[in-house]
Design a protein around this motif. Structure first.
Motif, PDB file in Angstrom:
ATOM      1  N   MET A  61       0.833  -1.209   0.000  1.00  0.00           N
ATOM      2  CA  MET A  61       0.000   0.000   0.000  1.00  0.00           C
ATOM      3  C   MET A  61       0.859   1.247   0.000  1.00  0.00           C
ATOM      4  O   MET A  61       0.594   2.217  -0.735  1.00  0.00           O
ATOM      5  N   ASP A  62       1.910   1.200   0.844  1.00  0.00           N
ATOM      6  CA  ASP A  62       2.812   2.372   0.852  1.00  0.00           C
ATOM      7  C   ASP A  62       3.475   2.556  -0.507  1.00  0.00           C
ATOM      8  O   ASP A  62       3.615   3.689  -1.010  1.00  0.00           O
ATOM      9  N   SER A  63       3.888   1.384  -1.092  1.00  0.00           N
ATOM     10  CA  SER A  63       4.523   1.456  -2.431  1.00  0.00           C
ATOM     11  C   SER A  63       3.545   2.005  -3.457  1.00  0.00           C
ATOM     12  O   SER A  63       3.904   2.863  -4.287  1.00  0.00           O
ATOM     13  N   LEU A  64       2.299   1.496  -3.391  1.00  0.00           N
ATOM     14  CA  LEU A  64       1.286   1.999  -4.336  1.00  0.00           C
ATOM     15  C   LEU A  64       0.993   3.475  -4.102  1.00  0.00           C
ATOM     16  O   LEU A  64       0.767   4.243  -5.049  1.00  0.00           O
ATOM     17  N   THR A  65       0.981   3.869  -2.836  1.00  0.00           N
ATOM     18  CA  THR A  65       0.737   5.295  -2.536  1.00  0.00           C
ATOM     19  C   THR A  65       1.859   6.154  -3.119  1.00  0.00           C
ATOM     20  O   THR A  65       1.627   7.220  -3.711  1.00  0.00           O
ATOM     21  N   PHE A  66       3.075   5.659  -2.900  1.00  0.00           N
ATOM     22  CA  PHE A  66       4.229   6.403  -3.444  1.00  0.00           C
ATOM     23  C   PHE A  66       4.156   6.475  -4.965  1.00  0.00           C
ATOM     24  O   PHE A  66       4.394   7.535  -5.564  1.00  0.00           O
ATOM     25  N   ARG A  67       3.794   5.350  -5.587  1.00  0.00           N
ATOM     26  CA  ARG A  67       3.688   5.317  -7.047  1.00  0.00           C
ATOM     27  C   ARG A  67       2.551   6.207  -7.516  1.00  0.00           C
ATOM     28  O   ARG A  67       2.652   6.898  -8.551  1.00  0.00           O
ATOM     29  N   ASN A  68       1.466   6.215  -6.750  1.00  0.00           N
ATOM     30  CA  ASN A  68       0.331   7.078  -7.074  1.00  0.00           C
ATOM     31  C   ASN A  68       0.745   8.543  -7.015  1.00  0.00           C
ATOM     32  O   ASN A  68       0.346   9.360  -7.856  1.00  0.00           O
ATOM     33  N   GLN A  69       1.544   8.835  -5.973  1.00  0.00           N
ATOM     34  CA  GLN A  69       2.024  10.235  -5.874  1.00  0.00           C
ATOM     35  C   GLN A  69       2.897  10.587  -7.074  1.00  0.00           C
ATOM     36  O   GLN A  69       2.814  11.696  -7.638  1.00  0.00           O
ATOM     37  N   GLN A  70       3.775   9.617  -7.473  1.00  0.00           N
ATOM     38  CA  GLN A  70       4.602   9.873  -8.657  1.00  0.00           C
ATOM     39  C   GLN A  70       3.742  10.105  -9.891  1.00  0.00           C
ATOM     40  O   GLN A  70       3.992  11.012 -10.697  1.00  0.00           O
ATOM     41  N   LEU A  71       2.705   9.179 -10.020  1.00  0.00           N
ATOM     42  CA  LEU A  71       1.810   9.331 -11.165  1.00  0.00           C
ATOM     43  C   LEU A  71       1.074  10.671 -11.126  1.00  0.00           C
ATOM     44  O   LEU A  71       0.857  11.315 -12.171  1.00  0.00           O
ATOM     45  N   ALA A  72       0.674  11.066  -9.894  1.00  0.00           N
ATOM     46  CA  ALA A  72      -0.013  12.362  -9.775  1.00  0.00           C
ATOM     47  C   ALA A  72       0.909  13.510 -10.206  1.00  0.00           C
ATOM     48  O   ALA A  72       0.508  14.452 -10.923  1.00  0.00           O
ATOM     49  N   LYS A  73       2.180  13.412  -9.781  1.00  0.00           N
ATOM     50  CA  LYS A  73       3.145  14.459 -10.189  1.00  0.00           C
ATOM     51  C   LYS A  73       3.353  14.444 -11.693  1.00  0.00           C
ATOM     52  O   LYS A  73       3.463  15.496 -12.350  1.00  0.00           O
ATOM     53  N   ARG A  74       3.415  13.197 -12.223  1.00  0.00           N
ATOM     54  CA  ARG A  74       3.616  13.099 -13.680  1.00  0.00           C
ATOM     55  C   ARG A  74       2.419  13.673 -14.418  1.00  0.00           C
ATOM     56  O   ARG A  74       2.553  14.346 -15.458  1.00  0.00           O
ATOM     57  N   VAL A  75       1.198  13.371 -13.867  1.00  0.00           N
ATOM     58  CA  VAL A  75      -0.010  13.933 -14.484  1.00  0.00           C
ATOM     59  C   VAL A  75       0.041  15.447 -14.445  1.00  0.00           C
ATOM     60  O   VAL A  75      -0.295  16.155 -15.425  1.00  0.00           O
ATOM     61  N   GLU A  76       0.431  15.983 -13.269  1.00  0.00           N
ATOM     62  CA  GLU A  76       0.529  17.449 -13.169  1.00  0.00           C
ATOM     63  C   GLU A  76       1.539  18.001 -14.189  1.00  0.00           C
ATOM     64  O   GLU A  76       1.322  19.029 -14.838  1.00  0.00           O
ATOM     65  N   LEU A  77       2.669  17.231 -14.271  1.00  0.00           N
ATOM     66  CA  LEU A  77       3.703  17.679 -15.220  1.00  0.00           C
ATOM     67  C   LEU A  77       3.177  17.639 -16.645  1.00  0.00           C
ATOM     68  O   LEU A  77       3.378  18.604 -17.447  1.00  0.00           O
ATOM     69  N   LEU A  78       2.448  16.527 -16.948  1.00  0.00           N
ATOM     70  CA  LEU A  78       1.883  16.406 -18.280  1.00  0.00           C
ATOM     71  C   LEU A  78       0.841  17.489 -18.535  1.00  0.00           C
ATOM     72  O   LEU A  78       0.735  18.035 -19.647  1.00  0.00           O
ATOM     73  N   GLN A  79       0.052  17.796 -17.474  1.00  0.00           N
ATOM     74  CA  GLN A  79      -0.945  18.869 -17.627  1.00  0.00           C
ATOM     75  C   GLN A  79      -0.269  20.216 -17.873  1.00  0.00           C
ATOM     76  O   GLN A  79      -0.715  21.032 -18.684  1.00  0.00           O
ATOM     77  N   ASP A  80       0.860  20.398 -17.142  1.00  0.00           N
ATOM     78  CA  ASP A  80       1.602  21.661 -17.353  1.00  0.00           C
ATOM     79  C   ASP A  80       2.166  21.715 -18.766  1.00  0.00           C
ATOM     80  O   ASP A  80       2.107  22.779 -19.459  1.00  0.00           O
ATOM     81  N   GLU A  81       2.708  20.558 -19.173  1.00  0.00           N
ATOM     82  CA  GLU A  81       3.241  20.524 -20.529  1.00  0.00           C
ATOM     83  C   GLU A  81       2.134  20.758 -21.559  1.00  0.00           C
ATOM     84  O   GLU A  81       2.326  21.422 -22.595  1.00  0.00           O
ATOM     85  N   LEU A  82       0.947  20.133 -21.247  1.00  0.00           N
ATOM     86  CA  LEU A  82      -0.174  20.305 -22.150  1.00  0.00           C
ATOM     87  C   LEU A  82      -0.594  21.768 -22.231  1.00  0.00           C
ATOM     88  O   LEU A  82      -0.883  22.311 -23.317  1.00  0.00           O
ATOM     89  N   ALA A  83      -0.622  22.418 -21.051  1.00  0.00           N
ATOM     90  CA  ALA A  83      -0.995  23.840 -21.041  1.00  0.00           C
ATOM     91  C   ALA A  83       0.019  24.664 -21.799  1.00  0.00           C
ATOM     92  O   ALA A  83      -0.313  25.589 -22.558  1.00  0.00           O
ATOM     93  N   LEU A  84       1.297  24.288 -21.571  1.00  0.00           N
ATOM     94  CA  LEU A  84       2.356  25.006 -22.275  1.00  0.00           C
ATOM     95  C   LEU A  84       2.247  24.760 -23.771  1.00  0.00           C
ATOM     96  O   LEU A  84       2.421  25.666 -24.602  1.00  0.00           O
TER      97      LEU A  84
END
Length: 456
Positions: A61-84
């Protein structure tokens, strides 16, 4: 003392058997406790494994949470890239259609990747929630089972402790009894040795007495053979010719005794007549009144026999009267000359046969009365006492008949009863009459009849 030793030995054996039984029960309880302890250890091991599985799931669960956080950051990054990218697209609107298509494809790829990651995250959340709920349920169930098993183990341990204490007390008691028995056995052995020693002394004294009596007998026989030329006491025919001495005072005393016996027999005859008549009347009216209903065949036969009692009872008085009239001042009264006693003996034999004949009917009638619904508890108890007393009365008359028959023998067959046994027979007659008196006295106290017996 031997009986006491045997009783203690039996008690010891009984305690030993009980100890063996309790010991077997203790083994069963111990086995049950061991099984419960093994089961408890197995459940603890299972709980430990479940805790390990929970920790592993927690780590996942901790690993999945950490991975989820990474995915969330990646999504944010992708959203930022998309906005850019969108911003650049607006600036470079004029750059043409190929650039716009490339940006749209990248966005579609990013969206698809993001959707997959979101779905995977949801699935992981669902699996984690289900695993957590299952683990909590299993943990609660195992804890409940562990508490039950611990309670059972505690109860079994308490039973084992109680049985152990009981066994300890029983063993101590058995050891004390064994010590007492050993001491008593030693005492009995000492007493047995003393008894054997005394028996040897008595045997030696008896041997000396036999020798002394043998010598005295030989001396007496020598004197008799030398000094007594003729001895006719060995022949019963010669002894029958001996003329007894006449003693007027003794005759008067015998007549007085015979008069007392006649008075006693008269009172006895009156009492017996009243007793049998009372029993006949009772059978006729209870538990069924013969005037209104038909009594049982048993009571009819019993009543018929009781109605004949006078023909057996009155001759007793007549026989004793003839015996009294045969004793006068001028006669010589000894057992060899009391021929009238035989008549009284015959009448007594006839009455004894009558008692034996009615006894089964008497007992069955009382039992039938006790089974009646009209019979109260108090009356049933009185009937049972009368039931036993009738057996005793019949036995007394049978013994008296035998003793009277014995004292009649000298008048019809002199050699049938030795003179040395006269006193013993009269002693037995007196004892039998005293027993009869005690039985009838008990009957008077219980209210079976109000007769006054004159036998002493």
């Amino acid at each position: 003392m031997a009986a006491a030793g045997a009783e203690l030995q039996g008690k010891y054996q009984k305690l030993a058997q009980e100890y063996s039984k309790l010991r077997a029960q203790n083994q069963v309880l111990k086995k049950g406790v061991v099984d419960e302890q093994a089961n408890s250890a197995s459940l603890k091991e299972q709980l430990k494994m479940k805790d390990q599985s929970l920790r592993k799931l927690q780590q996942e669960m901790d690993s999945l949470t950490f991975r989820n956080q990474q995915l969330a950051k990646r999504v944010e990054l992708l959203q930022d890239e998309l906005a850019l990218s969108e911003a650049k697209g607006k600036k470079n609107k004029k750059s043409g259609e190929p650039s716009s298509q490339l940006s749209q494809e990248q966005k579609s790829v990013f969206d698809e990747d993001l959707q997959k990651k979101i779905e995977e995250n949801e699935r992981l959340h669902i699996r984690f929630f289900e695993a957590d709920e299952q683990h909590k349920h299993l943990e609660a169930e195992l804890k409940n089972r562990l508490e039950v098993l611990e309670t059972d183990a505690a109860q079994h341990q308490a039973v084992v402790d109680s049985l152990t204490r009981k066994y300890t007390d029983t063993i101590e008691k058995l050891q004390n009894d064994k010590t007492k028995l050993e001491i008593k056995s030693q005492t009995l052995e000492r007493e047995a040795k003393e008894c054997r020693f005394r028996a040897e002394e008595c045997q030696q004294q008896l041997k000396n007495l036999h020798a002394d009596l043998g010598r005295r007998l030989d001396d007496s026989l020598c004197i008799i053979n030398e000094k007594v030329p003729f001895n006719d006491t060995r022949s019963s025919q010669y002894n029958a010719l001996n003329v007894p001495l006449h003693n007027r005072r003794c005759q008067l005393k015998l007549r007085d005794i015979a008069g007392q016996a006649l008075a006693f027999v008269q009172d006895l005859v009156t009492a017996l007549l009243n007793f049998h008549t009372y029993m006949e009347q009772r059978v006729q009216i209870f538990p069924i009144d013969s005037a209104t209903d038909t009594i049982s065949p048993l009571n009819q036969k019993f009543s018929q026999y009781l109605h004949e009692n006078a023909s057996y009872v009155r001759p007793l008085e007549e026989g004793m009267l003839h015996l009294f009239e045969s004793i006068t001042e001028d006669t010589v009264t000894v057992l060899e000359t009391t021929v009238k006693l035989k008549v009284f003996s015959e009448h007594l034999t006839s009455y004894t046969c009558f008692l034996r004949k009615i006894l089964p009917y008497q007992l069955k009638s009382l039992e039938e009365e006790c089974e009646s619904s009209l019979c109260t508890a108090a009356l049933r108890a009185r009937n049972l006492e009368l039931h036993n007393d009738m057996k005793k009365i019949t036995a007394v008359f049978e013994k008296l008949h035998v003793y009277i028959s014995l004292i009649v023998l000298p008048s019809i067959k002199p050699e049938g009863l030795l003179r040395t046994n006269y006193s013993s027979v009269f002693t037995y007659i007196a004892a039998d009459l005293h027993g009869f008196h005690n039985v009838m006295k008990g009957e008077n106290k219980r209210g079976v009849s109000n007769l006054k017996w004159a036998i002493s």
